[in-house]
Design a protein around this motif. Sequence first.
Motif, PDB file in Angstrom:
ATOM      1  N   LEU A 275      -2.162  11.219   4.216  1.00 22.94           N
ATOM      2  CA  LEU A 275      -1.253  10.176   3.185  1.00 22.94           C
ATOM      3  C   LEU A 275      -1.155  11.178   1.951  1.00 22.94           C
ATOM      4  O   LEU A 275      -2.114  11.493   1.285  1.00 22.94           O
ATOM      5  N   LYS A 276      -0.170  11.652   1.711  1.00 23.10           N
ATOM      6  CA  LYS A 276       0.490  12.443   0.500  1.00 23.10           C
ATOM      7  C   LYS A 276       1.210  11.621  -0.558  1.00 23.10           C
ATOM      8  O   LYS A 276       2.360  11.495  -0.315  1.00 23.10           O
ATOM      9  N   ILE A 277       0.534  11.032  -1.338  1.00 24.60           N
ATOM     10  CA  ILE A 277       1.348  10.025  -2.231  1.00 24.60           C
ATOM     11  C   ILE A 277       1.616  10.609  -3.417  1.00 24.60           C
ATOM     12  O   ILE A 277       0.727  11.219  -4.239  1.00 24.60           O
TER      13      ILE A 277
ATOM     14  N   VAL B 113       5.649  15.173   0.626  1.00 29.94           N
ATOM     15  CA  VAL B 113       5.196  13.798   0.417  1.00 29.94           C
ATOM     16  C   VAL B 113       5.669  12.934   1.336  1.00 29.94           C
ATOM     17  O   VAL B 113       6.752  12.924   2.086  1.00 29.94           O
ATOM     18  N   ASN B 114       4.888  11.671   1.471  1.00 28.56           N
ATOM     19  CA  ASN B 114       5.138  10.779   2.543  1.00 28.56           C
ATOM     20  C   ASN B 114       4.920   9.360   2.198  1.00 28.56           C
ATOM     21  O   ASN B 114       5.027   8.351   2.912  1.00 28.56           O
ATOM     22  N   ALA B 115       5.019   8.981   0.841  1.00 27.51           N
ATOM     23  CA  ALA B 115       4.745   7.765   0.321  1.00 27.51           C
ATOM     24  C   ALA B 115       4.871   8.077  -1.359  1.00 27.51           C
ATOM     25  O   ALA B 115       4.486   9.130  -1.854  1.00 27.51           O
ATOM     26  N   PHE B 116       5.361   7.084  -1.953  1.00 32.15           N
ATOM     27  CA  PHE B 116       5.512   7.041  -3.282  1.00 32.15           C
ATOM     28  C   PHE B 116       4.733   5.817  -4.243  1.00 32.15           C
ATOM     29  O   PHE B 116       4.611   4.692  -3.568  1.00 32.15           O
ATOM     30  N   ILE B 117       4.141   5.975  -5.212  1.00 35.32           N
ATOM     31  CA  ILE B 117       3.742   4.977  -6.152  1.00 35.32           C
ATOM     32  C   ILE B 117       4.508   4.972  -7.370  1.00 35.32           C
ATOM     33  O   ILE B 117       4.836   5.866  -7.931  1.00 35.32           O
TER      34      ILE B 117
ATOM     35  N   VAL C 228       7.427   3.036  -0.593  1.00 36.63           N
ATOM     36  CA  VAL C 228       7.347   3.036  -2.064  1.00 36.63           C
ATOM     37  C   VAL C 228       6.709   1.683  -2.629  1.00 36.63           C
ATOM     38  O   VAL C 228       7.161   0.548  -2.100  1.00 36.63           O
ATOM     39  N   VAL C 229       5.477   1.760  -3.256  1.00 35.46           N
ATOM     40  CA  VAL C 229       4.803   0.535  -3.841  1.00 35.46           C
ATOM     41  C   VAL C 229       4.950   0.537  -5.486  1.00 35.46           C
ATOM     42  O   VAL C 229       4.451   1.618  -6.086  1.00 35.46           O
ATOM     43  N   VAL C 230       5.607  -0.069  -5.860  1.00 39.06           N
ATOM     44  CA  VAL C 230       5.541  -0.242  -7.636  1.00 39.06           C
ATOM     45  C   VAL C 230       4.257  -0.683  -7.821  1.00 39.06           C
ATOM     46  O   VAL C 230       3.864  -1.844  -7.705  1.00 39.06           O
ATOM     47  N   SER C 231       3.647   0.235  -8.699  1.00 39.60           N
ATOM     48  CA  SER C 231       2.295  -0.127  -9.152  1.00 39.60           C
ATOM     49  C   SER C 231       1.874  -0.274 -10.644  1.00 39.60           C
ATOM     50  O   SER C 231       2.587   0.504 -11.384  1.00 39.60           O
ATOM     51  N   GLY C 232       0.932  -1.282 -11.068  1.00 39.80           N
ATOM     52  CA  GLY C 232       0.501  -1.110 -12.474  1.00 39.80           C
ATOM     53  C   GLY C 232      -0.255   0.252 -12.917  1.00 39.80           C
ATOM     54  O   GLY C 232      -0.646   0.997 -11.862  1.00 39.80           O
TER      55      GLY C 232
END
Length: 375
Positions: free
Chosen positions: A37-39, A195-199, A224-228
Amino acid sequence: MSDLALKDLYQGFRDPETIKALLKQIADKAPGLKEPLKIMEVCGGHTHSIMKYGIHQALPDNIEFIHGPGCPVCVMPKERIDQAIALAQQPDVILTTLGDMIRVPGSKSSLAQARAQGADVRPLYDPMDAVKLAQENPDKTVIYFAIGFETTTPMTAVLVQMADQLGLTNLLLHVNHVLVPPAVHAVMADGQAKVNAFIGPSHVSVITGAKVYQPIVDAYQTPVVVSGFEPVDVLEAVLMLVEQKLADKAELEIQYTRAVTIDGNTGAQAMVDKYLAVRPEFRWRGLGNIPNSALGLSPDYPHLNAEIKFKDILPSEELDDHKACMCGDILKGLAKPTDCKVFGRGCTPQTPMGSCMVSSEGACHAHFKYGEVIL
Ligand code: SF4
Ligand code: SF4
């Protein structure tokens, strides 16, 4: 607000027991991932947090962070900084901008060096202070050099509104707001960064709404996960990404539900639409020209536009970074700060050779401050 009350707001998101529990859940599930997992953490605020709390070192080997375009200071190309310096050097001009921008090296110097040589350069904490400066200095031209991602665009829009409504003739703007989704598209379309995932950044999303990332999820089938920004936020976002991958899903999710919604702040969006306009193209440091990736002043307010008023003295030559500097590859997620030969040697926060070392949200600065310095 008292110190105690302020601490109460964030301490739950730094709780060691919660962090340990999240790390355990991630470690238990990670062996089930079909591929590493390359975030990419798009935002410099996340880079800062990941490095500060050593989150990158606590994760299983098959989960890796890749630092992305990060910080609006880091991506500003040299020619734009040269333009700010040229404006500051004009007679009777007060050049104002936000914090770190002052130290970013342009082609020959920085705004800080221009100030040392006599230019009137003033860092602002609040763009509205430019109005007060203009009112207090009627014989000077106050120019606000606007930078920032979507987070700070409403403040610039309000400044344009105030300058227009107050009929100020000595307040101008040079607007350089960069937009996150086009940069993410550029990274994915380039195809080199694996890249295979985003924050996704929460500050930006409070304004735009998480919806701006849906086209990225759809186009690249990438979650995509929008994160604090707190460690518990980041780890929860990582866990959400792991769970999506295990379920073969690619969806948009919001971890930072305490402030981000799908639609965002529609009032702020309307202000931005009224006073600012998408530039057809903008050159990003390290990423090159990206279509529709920045905002300038709306054409309805030419009388407030420093780029029009001073067009004859603004340098336009496109300039690349020092050849030793790898900021370009770092911003694209192709290299780590420690890959750079001058990291921690010629280039430090006190002597930055590239923009990623200037801002505290820059990847090189965060690596230097929180470890991995090669001596
Ligand atoms: S301005 Fe906000 S969103 Fe942008 S890099 Fe900094 S913390 Fe992240
Ligand atoms: S360490 Fe300095 S020179 Fe090297 S990539 Fe980072 S900012 Fe550029």
